[in-house]
Scaffold this active site. Structure first.
Site, short mmCIF file in Angstrom:
data_model
loop_
_atom_site.label_atom_id
_atom_site.label_comp_id
_atom_site.label_asym_id
_atom_site.label_seq_id
_atom_site.Cartn_x
_atom_site.Cartn_y
_atom_site.Cartn_z
N HIS A 307 1.61 21.35 9.06
CA HIS A 307 0.43 20.99 8.27
C HIS A 307 0.30 19.47 8.29
CE1 HIS A 307 -2.42 20.77 4.93
NE2 HIS A 307 -2.63 22.06 5.14
N ASP A 365 -1.52 30.11 6.26
CA ASP A 365 -1.96 31.15 7.20
C ASP A 365 -0.82 32.03 7.70
OD1 ASP A 365 -4.10 28.63 8.23
OD2 ASP A 365 -4.79 30.54 7.41
C1 SDX Z 1 -5.02 25.18 7.70
O1 SDX Z 1 -6.01 20.48 6.39
C2 SDX Z 1 -5.84 21.52 5.60
O2 SDX Z 1 -5.66 21.39 4.43
C3 SDX Z 1 -5.92 22.86 6.36
C4 SDX Z 1 -5.62 24.11 5.50
C5 SDX Z 1 -6.68 24.32 4.42
O3 SDX Z 1 -6.36 24.97 3.42
O4 SDX Z 1 -7.86 23.90 4.66
O5 SDX Z 1 -4.34 23.98 4.89
C6 SDX Z 1 -5.63 25.38 6.34
O6 SDX Z 1 -5.72 24.84 8.63
C7 SDX Z 1 -3.52 25.32 7.86
C8 SDX Z 1 -3.04 24.96 9.32
C9 SDX Z 1 -3.26 26.21 10.19
N1 SDX Z 1 -2.96 25.88 11.62
C10 SDX Z 1 -1.87 26.36 12.24
O7 SDX Z 1 -1.00 27.03 11.69
C11 SDX Z 1 -1.82 26.04 13.74
C12 SDX Z 1 -0.42 25.55 14.13
N2 SDX Z 1 -0.19 24.24 13.50
C13 SDX Z 1 -0.49 23.07 14.30
O8 SDX Z 1 -1.53 23.19 15.22
C14 SDX Z 1 -0.43 21.77 13.49
O9 SDX Z 1 0.71 21.83 12.73
C15 SDX Z 1 -1.59 21.41 12.58
C16 SDX Z 1 -2.90 21.46 13.28
C17 SDX Z 1 -1.63 22.31 11.40
C18 SDX Z 1 -1.34 19.97 12.08
O10 SDX Z 1 -1.53 19.13 13.17
P1 SDX Z 1 -1.16 17.55 13.04
O11 SDX Z 1 -1.05 17.13 11.62
O12 SDX Z 1 -2.11 16.80 13.92
O13 SDX Z 1 0.29 17.49 13.58
P2 SDX Z 1 0.68 17.26 15.09
O14 SDX Z 1 -0.09 18.20 15.95
O15 SDX Z 1 0.59 15.80 15.38
O16 SDX Z 1 2.21 17.72 15.09
C19 SDX Z 1 3.25 16.80 14.81
C20 SDX Z 1 4.40 17.24 15.71
C21 SDX Z 1 4.02 17.31 17.19
O17 SDX Z 1 5.21 17.16 17.93
P3 SDX Z 1 5.59 15.66 18.50
O18 SDX Z 1 4.36 15.18 19.30
O19 SDX Z 1 5.85 14.82 17.28
O20 SDX Z 1 6.79 15.89 19.37
O21 SDX Z 1 4.79 18.59 15.34
C22 SDX Z 1 4.55 19.46 16.45
C23 SDX Z 1 3.59 18.75 17.38
O22 SDX Z 1 3.76 19.19 18.72
N3 SDX Z 1 3.96 20.67 15.88
C24 SDX Z 1 4.26 21.92 16.26
C25 SDX Z 1 3.51 22.75 15.41
N4 SDX Z 1 2.78 22.00 14.58
C26 SDX Z 1 3.05 20.71 14.87
N5 SDX Z 1 5.09 22.40 17.21
C27 SDX Z 1 5.16 23.75 17.31
N6 SDX Z 1 4.49 24.62 16.54
C28 SDX Z 1 3.64 24.15 15.59
N7 SDX Z 1 2.97 25.00 14.83
#
Ligand code: SDX
Length: 430
Positions: A307, A365
């Site tokens: 998140h 989720d």
């Molecule tokens: C919702 O914003 C809100 O409040 C949203 C929400 C709401 O109520 O409105 O809470 C609802 O959208 C919840 C999120 C649902 N999405 C998912 O579950 C999809 C999987 N999660 C990711 O796509 C990600 O964690 C996000 C989109 C939720 C957050 O993305 P960020 O903040 O841009 O974080 P990032 O992509 O920069 O990740 C940071 C690191 C990265 O690795 P490094 O580059 O540091 O090596 O964490 C890794 C990412 O690759 N990472 C994951 C991961 N989520 C982040 N690696 C594997 N699996 C994951 N799920």
């Protein structure tokens, strides 16, 4: 330099004092609105990781502590004791309603639940297997064609009527999208049922037989709608605010929020989690999928994990995990194996350094789809459920923005990295 400013000095020695502003709680903000005028520079923040886009009194999140408040009330207390319409009133008007206010609000919403009969033709324009979110975007966007009587966005009463109409009609539109998908006749809303029971009836009743309400199912929907109602400046709410800043009509703004929510990185994750769990299939495959989630060459991510704001447990996921047992134990055809798989996946991921280091926890989720499936709701309807619940958050933020005297069109700038100025080359010389 007073203690509520921050001084910024460029390499050439130009400096500017920027005001620091503090909200009720949470980090201070540096007001950079004069920066370009004073210093000729923009700030750069892709994804708005460090950017406050507005001030708001609706919802507060502390990502480090895993806290979520609606108008100051902790989500745990609202989830435990409130009804969804009570929370909707709180988000819209700022305080919990007393009994006559709640009764009047319930009455108003109840008498806006029907949709215009000619809208049925719109549904019939979609192929039967259209994704319900595609139908929702289209149908909600079309509502401005029906309500010419309340489209003056500068009239607070028009804004309030549009908000009530959106909150009331989303369950009806959602259930109609489902019925179109399964080829069954639409079921009209009933004024003798409360908001959540009415939705379940529109989903599962048929002209051939009454739908018997299961109190556990109604309670679970009420809780899930409360947990999904609002969440500060998330992607879809920010989309609604940006659309609204151009003074677009409220139905078009909500349609833009639905479109943004649909993405698997946002509200579309709940459907993606179930698809992922079904693909993993068995505990013995978890290691392989965790390895894929860590592999930068593999686009696979653990859906329902991570998140932007929560770097601790998402309090909503904690609450949903707790009620999973109650719902699954109550349902005949329950998905306990799927729930057990999700619990084991969470346990193994949270023992892995990659997830620990990046503070990746289950988000709202991760478990919600397991409950929706136990209630008989198909995967394709999970994000629709999220959209129903989040509508009150979207309209509350839209109303707050429209009430803000400082409101102006949102128009970010950029860092231009394209070609420098160059002259046209005639075709024969290319
Ligand atoms: C919702 O914003 C809100 O409040 C949203 C929400 C709401 O109520 O409105 O809470 C609802 O959208 C919840 C999120 C649902 N999405 C998912 O579950 C999809 C999987 N999660 C990711 O796509 C990600 O964690 C996000 C989109 C939720 C957050 O993305 P960020 O903040 O841009 O974080 P990032 O992509 O920069 O990740 C940071 C690191 C990265 O690795 P490094 O580059 O540091 O090596 O964490 C890794 C990412 O690759 N990472 C994951 C991961 N989520 C982040 N690696 C594997 N699996 C994951 N799920």
């Amino acid at each position: 330099m007073s203690d509520n400013t921050m001084k910024l000095t460029s390499a050439e020695g130009h400096s500017v004092e920027l005001n620091l502003r503090k909200g009720t709680v949470g980090p201070e903000v540096v007001d950079i609105s004069s920066l370009y005028r004073e210093m000729g520079v923009f700030t750069y923040d892709p994804g708005f990781v460090s950017t406050a886009s507005c001030q708001s009194a609706i919802t507060y999140i502390d990502g480090g502590k895993g806290e979520l408040w609606y108008r100051g009330y902790p989500i745990e207390q609202l989830a435990e004791r409130a009804s969804y319409l009570e929370v909707a009133y709180l988000l819209l008007y700022g305080d919990l309603p007393h009994a006559p206010q709640l009764a009047e609000f319930q009455r108003i919403i109840r008498y806006h639940t029907m949709i215009n009969e000619t809208l049925k033709n719109f549904f019939n324009g979609f192929h039967y297997d259209a994704h319900p979110m595609a139908v929702m975007v289209g149908v909600v966007g079309s509502l401005s064609a029906f309500y010419h009587d309340s489209l003056d966005i500068h009239d607070p009463r028009h804004r309030e009527i549009s908000a009530h109409r959106m909150i009331a009609k989303m369950p009806t539109i959602a259930a109609a999208s489902y019925k179109h998908n399964v080829g069954e006749p639409f079921i009209y809303p009933r004024n003798d049922l409360d908001y959540c029971a009415n939705f379940l009836n529109m989903m599962f009743a048929t002209p051939c037989e009454e739908y018997t309400q299961d109190p556990v199912a109604v309670k679970a929907v009420n809780l899930l709608f409360i947990l999904h109602a609002d969440h500060e400046q998330n992607a879809s709410t920010s989309t609604v605010r940006l659309a609204g800043s151009s003074q677009a009509n409220p139905f078009a703004c909500i349609a833009s929020g639905i479109a943004s929510l649909w993405g698997p990185a946002h509200g579309g994750a709940n459907e993606a989690v179930l698809d992922m769990l079904q693909e993993i299939g068995d505990v013995s495959n978890i290691d392989k999928y965790i390895a894929r989630a860590k592999d930068k060459q593999d686009p696979f991510r653990l859906m329902g994990f991570g998140h932007r704001v929560y770097k601790n447990h998402d309090p909503r996921a904690t609450i949903i995990r707790k009620i999973c047992h109650e719902v699954l134990n109550n349902m005949a055809d329950n998905d306990s194996p799927l729930f057990e798989l999700a619990l084991r996946l969470e346990e193994m991921a949270l023992q892995d350094e990659y997830f620990i280091e990046r503070k990746l926890y289950p988000n709202v989720d991760f478990y919600s789809g397991i409950i929706y499936r136990a209630l008989g709701i198909p995967n394709s309807m999970f994000t629709v459920m999220f959209a129903i619940a989040r509508t009150v958050g979207w309209v509350a933020h839209w109303m707050e923005m429209m009430d803000d005297p400082q409101q102006r069109i949102g128009r970010p700038r950029q860092v231009y990295t394209g070609a420098d100025r160059r002259d046209y080359i005639p075709l024969e010389h290319r």
